[in-house]
Design an enzyme around this catalytic site. Structure first.
Site, PDB file in Angstrom:
ATOM      1  N   TYR A 101       0.798  -1.231   0.000  1.00 24.84           N
ATOM      2  CA  TYR A 101       0.000   0.000   0.000  1.00 24.84           C
ATOM      3  C   TYR A 101       0.830   1.279   0.000  1.00 24.84           C
ATOM      4  CZ  TYR A 101      -4.576  -2.136   0.123  1.00 24.84           C
ATOM      5  OH  TYR A 101      -5.710  -2.825  -0.228  1.00 24.84           O
ATOM      6  N   GLU A 108      -4.250 -27.470   9.893  1.00 23.59           N
ATOM      7  CA  GLU A 108      -4.477 -26.500   8.825  1.00 23.59           C
ATOM      8  C   GLU A 108      -5.334 -25.321   9.250  1.00 23.59           C
ATOM      9  OE1 GLU A 108      -6.627 -26.283   4.416  1.00 23.59           O
ATOM     10  OE2 GLU A 108      -5.829 -28.186   5.115  1.00 23.59           O
ATOM     11  N   ASP A 149      -6.491 -30.820   5.190  1.00 24.23           N
ATOM     12  CA  ASP A 149      -7.649 -31.315   4.447  1.00 24.23           C
ATOM     13  C   ASP A 149      -7.213 -32.309   3.373  1.00 24.23           C
ATOM     14  OD1 ASP A 149      -9.394 -29.716   5.896  1.00 24.23           O
ATOM     15  OD2 ASP A 149      -9.394 -28.095   4.412  1.00 24.23           O
TER      16      ASP A 149
END
Length: 414
Positions: A146, A239, A291
């Protein structure tokens, strides 16, 4: 081994609310004994891996003074109008080193002449990081983007420029006072000092001391000292935050003497570096739970072998000795875990991973990805809730810890 009759299988009007797991669940004492046996075996095993070629790019943790001096030299080089060449970080200069078992930047002296847009992005980052270091104020990657969003256009470009600066200076990213925006969490029976301040990663508070949140992963390893193990036998990286919270509420870290960490998805540099520091300091193994989809497998692969974008710092970030607990694609079939159908996007991602050198060198990863593509099945960790909200996840973890530790010792290979 305990049978599955302790599994929640409440019924309503004669209908079973939850699936009954088809695996045999070890009891607490069996898991403790197996863990004790495994840690003793792990500590006796040869865990030293060969170093890659001396030509490979290597960066190090630098003091504030060293970094300032290097950055001033780099600014002078650019301002003097010397030939604008940078260390080549293209895919052709990145390889998987079979000996070191991690991705590396093959030739740290191979240079290239960047295009105008890359020059501008690098020049901007050089000035911004120079200012950050001069004032010794840490800033995030997002902060840097930014400072000139119209120039960078996307954060990927500003991140690449930061990595490029690391290569030119020869330091890791934290030495530049640049950190990730979101950091992970850690909980477990150990303490350390952070810039001299005591930190207890196993503190509890609230009614009956049942609120357990742990600590934020420290951004700088150099600020950590006097780390003390209060009984932890292994590290468990999960995770998602939801799985982390579930395990902490269940007091899994105290019941099974482990340190639990989460990076909220893809683990950031601070978490990977801290996990490796804990592993080396306490001489305890790391297990990872993700996962059962291509993205979860990538999280494991990056944690184990390092990422392509940070190949230049894989010595500090890769954890080649990490073990994958699951959820394996084959588990969905053999353990009858409820699953979903792989999407076209998932299949494309799996096929891309199957072409990566660090995947093709890992027989287990190839087999699991192949099984996923053929079966066209995927599942998140929380699919284990189908076995009941109380026991499903914990029972799966106990089963997999017991089995994976036993399989590794039986193979006799770390």
């Amino acid at each position: 081994m305990a049978n599955n009759n302790n599994q929640s299988s409440s019924s309503s009007h004669g209908k079973t609310l939850y699936h009954i797991p088809c695996w045999v669940i070890p009891d607490k004492e069996e898991v403790h004994n197996r863990t004790k046996e495994f840690v003793a075996w792990y500590r006796k095993s040869n865990r030293t891996l060969p170093s890659p070629s001396n030509k490979c790019m290597k960066v190090k943790d630098m003091s504030h003074g060293e970094v300032l001096e290097k950055i001033r030299e780099e600014k002078k080089r650019i301002e003097d109008g010397c030939s604008f060449e940078l260390v080549d970080q293209s895919a052709s200069n990145k390889i998987f080193d079979d000996g070191a078992q991690r991705l590396v930047l093959k030739d740290g002296k191979k240079l290239y002449k960047p295009q105008k847009a890359t020059k501008e992005a690098y020049g901007r980052v050089l000035n911004v990081v120079s200012d950050i270091c001069e004032h010794n104020k840490p800033r995030t990657l997002r902060d840097i983007f930014y400072t000139a969003p119209n120039l960078f256009r996307n954060q990927s470009r500003s991140n690449k420029a930061v990595n490029q600066l690391c290569c030119e200076v020869g330091c890791n990213r934290t030495s530049l006072n640049v950190i990730a925006g979101d950091r992970g969490f850690v909980i477990g029976p150990f303490t350390f000092r952070l810039d001299g301040r005591p930190v207890d990663c196993n503190s509890e508070f609230g009614p009956n001391n049942k609120v357990r949140v742990g600590q934020i992963v420290p951004p700088y390893i150099s600020s950590v000292s006097n780390m003390k193990n209060n009984g932890a036998k292994f590290v468990l990286v999960v995770e998602s935050v939801s799985v982390y919270q579930r395990l902490t509420v269940d007091n899994f870290h105290n019941d099974y003497k482990c340190i639990i960490m989460t990076g909220k998805g893809m683990s950031d540099l601070a978490l990977r570096e801290f996990a490796k520091y804990i592993m080396d300091t306490f001489e305890i193994p790391i297990f990872l739970l993700s996962d059962s989809d291509p993205w979860g497998i990538e999280i494991y692969a990056v944690f184990k072998y390092g990422s392509e974008s940070m190949a230049f710092d894989s010595e500090n970030l890769a954890n080649p000795l990490v073990y994958w607990l699951g959820v394996w694609p084959t588990d969905l079939t053999t353990l009858k875990i409820p699953s979903e159908k792989l999407s076209c996007k998932d299949r494309r991602k799996a096929k891309i991973l199957l072409k990566k050198e660090f995947v093709t060198s890992d027989e287990m990863l190839v087999n699991q990805l192949d099984h996923m593509v053929i079966s066209r099945k995927k599942a998140g960790i929380l699919a284990l809730n189908n076995f009941g909200p109380v026991y499903g996840l914990s029972d799966y973890l106990l089963y997999k810890l017991y089995k994976v530790m036993g399989d590794i010792m039986e193979k006799g290979k770390i």
